[in-house]
Scaffold this motif. Structure first.
Motif, PDB file in Angstrom:
ATOM      1  N   GLY A 308       0.791  -1.226   0.000  1.00 56.77           N
ATOM      2  CA  GLY A 308       0.000   0.000   0.000  1.00 56.77           C
ATOM      3  C   GLY A 308       0.821   1.273   0.000  1.00 56.77           C
ATOM      4  O   GLY A 308       0.256   2.369   0.035  1.00 56.77           O
ATOM      5  N   ALA A 309       2.147   1.157  -0.041  1.00 52.70           N
ATOM      6  CA  ALA A 309       2.996   2.344  -0.002  1.00 52.70           C
ATOM      7  C   ALA A 309       2.817   3.186  -1.253  1.00 52.70           C
ATOM      8  O   ALA A 309       2.451   2.689  -2.330  1.00 52.70           O
ATOM      9  CB  ALA A 309       4.455   1.949   0.156  1.00 52.70           C
ATOM     10  N   GLU A 310       3.101   4.480  -1.113  1.00 51.26           N
ATOM     11  CA  GLU A 310       2.869   5.406  -2.215  1.00 51.26           C
ATOM     12  C   GLU A 310       3.982   5.417  -3.251  1.00 51.26           C
ATOM     13  O   GLU A 310       3.790   5.907  -4.356  1.00 51.26           O
ATOM     14  CB  GLU A 310       2.649   6.820  -1.661  1.00 51.26           C
ATOM     15  CG  GLU A 310       1.387   6.931  -0.803  1.00 51.26           C
ATOM     16  CD  GLU A 310       1.167   8.329  -0.276  1.00 51.26           C
ATOM     17  OE1 GLU A 310       2.011   9.206  -0.538  1.00 51.26           O
ATOM     18  OE2 GLU A 310       0.148   8.544   0.402  1.00 51.26           O
ATOM     19  N   ASP A 311       5.170   4.913  -2.935  1.00 52.00           N
ATOM     20  CA  ASP A 311       6.235   4.863  -3.938  1.00 52.00           C
ATOM     21  C   ASP A 311       6.839   3.467  -3.982  1.00 52.00           C
ATOM     22  O   ASP A 311       6.733   2.685  -3.035  1.00 52.00           O
ATOM     23  CB  ASP A 311       7.311   5.923  -3.671  1.00 52.00           C
ATOM     24  CG  ASP A 311       8.075   5.691  -2.393  1.00 52.00           C
ATOM     25  OD1 ASP A 311       8.948   4.807  -2.371  1.00 52.00           O
ATOM     26  OD2 ASP A 311       7.795   6.388  -1.398  1.00 52.00           O
ATOM     27  N   GLU A 312       7.486   3.169  -5.089  1.00 50.11           N
ATOM     28  CA  GLU A 312       7.967   1.818  -5.351  1.00 50.11           C
ATOM     29  C   GLU A 312       9.030   1.383  -4.350  1.00 50.11           C
ATOM     30  O   GLU A 312       9.065   0.222  -3.925  1.00 50.11           O
ATOM     31  CB  GLU A 312       8.518   1.742  -6.773  1.00 50.11           C
ATOM     32  CG  GLU A 312       8.915   0.348  -7.215  1.00 50.11           C
ATOM     33  CD  GLU A 312       9.330   0.299  -8.670  1.00 50.11           C
ATOM     34  OE1 GLU A 312       9.933  -0.711  -9.070  1.00 50.11           O
ATOM     35  OE2 GLU A 312       9.050   1.270  -9.404  1.00 50.11           O
ATOM     36  N   ALA A 313       9.899   2.301  -3.955  1.00 45.74           N
ATOM     37  CA  ALA A 313      10.950   1.944  -2.995  1.00 45.74           C
ATOM     38  C   ALA A 313      10.343   1.539  -1.659  1.00 45.74           C
ATOM     39  O   ALA A 313      10.721   0.510  -1.074  1.00 45.74           O
ATOM     40  CB  ALA A 313      11.909   3.111  -2.822  1.00 45.74           C
ATOM     41  N   ALA A 314       9.396   2.334  -1.164  1.00 44.09           N
ATOM     42  CA  ALA A 314       8.771   2.021   0.120  1.00 44.09           C
ATOM     43  C   ALA A 314       7.992   0.720   0.063  1.00 44.09           C
ATOM     44  O   ALA A 314       7.852   0.023   1.079  1.00 44.09           O
ATOM     45  CB  ALA A 314       7.862   3.163   0.547  1.00 44.09           C
ATOM     46  N   GLN A 315       7.483   0.351  -1.111  1.00 41.39           N
ATOM     47  CA  GLN A 315       6.784  -0.922  -1.245  1.00 41.39           C
ATOM     48  C   GLN A 315       7.707  -2.096  -0.945  1.00 41.39           C
ATOM     49  O   GLN A 315       7.250  -3.162  -0.548  1.00 41.39           O
ATOM     50  CB  GLN A 315       6.193  -1.050  -2.649  1.00 41.39           C
ATOM     51  CG  GLN A 315       5.020  -0.115  -2.905  1.00 41.39           C
ATOM     52  CD  GLN A 315       4.540  -0.153  -4.346  1.00 41.39           C
ATOM     53  OE1 GLN A 315       4.968  -1.009  -5.132  1.00 41.39           O
ATOM     54  NE2 GLN A 315       3.661   0.764  -4.713  1.00 41.39           N
ATOM     55  N   GLN A 316       9.007  -1.892  -1.121  1.00 37.71           N
ATOM     56  CA  GLN A 316       9.999  -2.927  -0.815  1.00 37.71           C
ATOM     57  C   GLN A 316      10.693  -2.683   0.519  1.00 37.71           C
ATOM     58  O   GLN A 316      11.709  -3.317   0.820  1.00 37.71           O
ATOM     59  CB  GLN A 316      11.046  -2.977  -1.931  1.00 37.71           C
ATOM     60  CG  GLN A 316      10.461  -3.234  -3.303  1.00 37.71           C
ATOM     61  CD  GLN A 316       9.684  -4.530  -3.372  1.00 37.71           C
ATOM     62  OE1 GLN A 316      10.159  -5.568  -2.873  1.00 37.71           O
ATOM     63  NE2 GLN A 316       8.509  -4.504  -3.974  1.00 37.71           N
ATOM     64  N   GLY A 317      10.145  -1.765   1.314  1.00 39.41           N
ATOM     65  CA  GLY A 317      10.734  -1.474   2.618  1.00 39.41           C
ATOM     66  C   GLY A 317      11.971  -0.610   2.548  1.00 39.41           C
ATOM     67  O   GLY A 317      12.713  -0.503   3.537  1.00 39.41           O
ATOM     68  N   ALA A 318      12.229   0.027   1.410  1.00 38.67           N
ATOM     69  CA  ALA A 318      13.400   0.900   1.248  1.00 38.67           C
ATOM     70  C   ALA A 318      12.977   2.341   1.530  1.00 38.67           C
ATOM     71  O   ALA A 318      12.157   2.900   0.813  1.00 38.67           O
ATOM     72  CB  ALA A 318      13.963   0.784  -0.162  1.00 38.67           C
TER      73      ALA A 318
END
Length: 396
Positions: A308-318
């Motif tokens: 549900g993260a707003e950007d691709e990096a955060a979707q991978q926990g970055a």
């Protein structure tokens, strides 16, 4: 024995339901679990970590039986259980630990090597944590019972303080662990990020550890009022302004000795941008607001996958962290699950001898099992309460 059982089941993003589920067996797959026990659940709490799954912010699949904060009555034991007996009232650490591996023998029960085939560490009713059935149920199975369970010395005395003692399964030790790893001690100045139940438990823990001043920051006024009710200073994070300035108004200094992140990966930006997600904002604030040489405890949950993260990096926990600042200030960071067993016995003693009133601090509200879906909805709306489910009406 009645073979009926019901539990709170994750149905998909935003939805839970109370459904009939299988009665627990003393079994692990196709083999008997002779080291386990079956509990009649006395209390089981809704946790912010559960809420992450229910919001659809993890890879949890529909059908998962929720609940990792469990207190119960032993009603059946396996052949190899020696020291726990039917009739014992016990607290269940949310970490499932074998007691035999290297990490367990070192006291690091949050990362047991034998109870989860996909990664170190396991928990009841949680995504990627070993597939164990959760405890927001009427009955649940607990493995490695002699090692894991904390028996209350007097069941009648325990029932009188059950609203406090039910916090020993997770949030009280977790908040305490956050403070210990942040270096909180007598005379410390402490900032607690987040006034949810874990944040409030951390604030109480900081006081128990002797902190001189505990500051709690949040975006919900009712939660800040709850923190003030037991002597904390508070900061409303929806208001504009530099955080160091706000700390200075309270302390006369612009930094704190210790910082505890009780928010985790669903953090939001402060001030006029408070509706926008900013998953690294608390970690960056920690480095800005903690004195050089200070410590940062991070009991707040961070995940390896956030669909549900707003950007691709955060979707991978970055996350975009200003780590160089932390390095320059010689900060130490402590992450990961709380090893509950390091703390639950002394915290039980603090409760039983009247040194702390954790239930009042986190504002416990008892609900029935059938009220659990509404409890989830209210908690997701920011209610300044800790919802405790009473599946059998044992407490209320």
């Amino acid at each position: 024995m009645n073979a009926a059982n019901r539990g709170v089941v994750y149905k998909g993003p935003g939805e839970v339901a109370v459904e009939s589920i299988a009665y627990p067996e003393l079994a692990l797959g196709n083999r008997k679990c002779e080291h386990g026990v079956i509990l009649k659940v006395v209390t089981t709490n809704i946790c912010g970590s559960d809420q992450h799954m229910v919001r659809g912010r993890t890879t949890a699949q529909p059908g998962l039986v929720l609940g990792h904060e469990i207190t119960g009555l032993v009603i059946e034991t396996g052949r190899d259980v020696e020291f726990v007996k039917p009739g014992d009232l016990v607290s269940v650490p949310f970490n499932i630990a074998c007691g035999r591996c290297r990490n367990c023998k070192e006291g690091r029960t949050g990362i047991c090597l034998n109870v989860n085939p996909s990664r170190p560490g396991a928990a009841y009713g949680y995504v990627d944590m070993g597939g164990w059935v959760g405890g927001q149920t009427e009955y649940v199975m607990v493995p490695y019972a002699d090692f894991n369970l904390l028996k209350f010395p007097d069941a009648d005395q325990a029932m009188e303080k059950i609203k406090d003692l039910t916090m020993l399964s997770d949030i009280f030790p977790t908040g305490f662990h956050g403070c210990v790893t942040a270096g909180v001690g007598p005379g410390s100045t402490v900032y607690i990020a987040g006034a949810g139940p874990v944040g409030l438990a951390a604030a109480v823990s900081a006081q128990l550890l002797g902190a001189a001043c505990v500051i709690v920051g949040d975006m919900i006024e009712e939660r800040l009022a709850q923190a003030r009710s037991f002597g904390c200073e508070t900061i409303d994070l929806t208001q504009d302004g530099d955080m160091a300035d706000k700390i200075e108004v309270i302390l006369g200094e612009r930094e704190v000795d210790a910082f505890v992140d009780c928010v985790g990966f669903e953090a939001h930006a402060c001030g006029c941008n408070h509706g926008k997600e900013a998953p690294a904002t608390v970690l960056n604030s920690a480095m800005s607001l903690t004195r050089a040489g200070g410590q940062i405890g991070i009991p707040g949950l961070y995940v390896t996958e956030d669909p549900g993260a707003e950007d691709e990096a955060a979707q991978q926990g970055a996350l975009s962290m200003r780590f160089g600042l932390g390095w320059a200030k010689s900060h130490s960071f402590h992450t990961g699950q709380c090893p509950v067993m390091q703390y639950h016995r002394p915290l039980m003693q603090a409760i039983l001898f009247g040194k702390v009133n954790i239930a009042d601090a986190v504002n416990v509200q008892m609900i029935s099992l059938d009220q659990a879906p509404q409890g989830y909805a209210d908690f997701d709306g920011g209610a300044a309460k800790k919802f405790v489910i009473d599946p059998h009406g044992s407490v209320t």
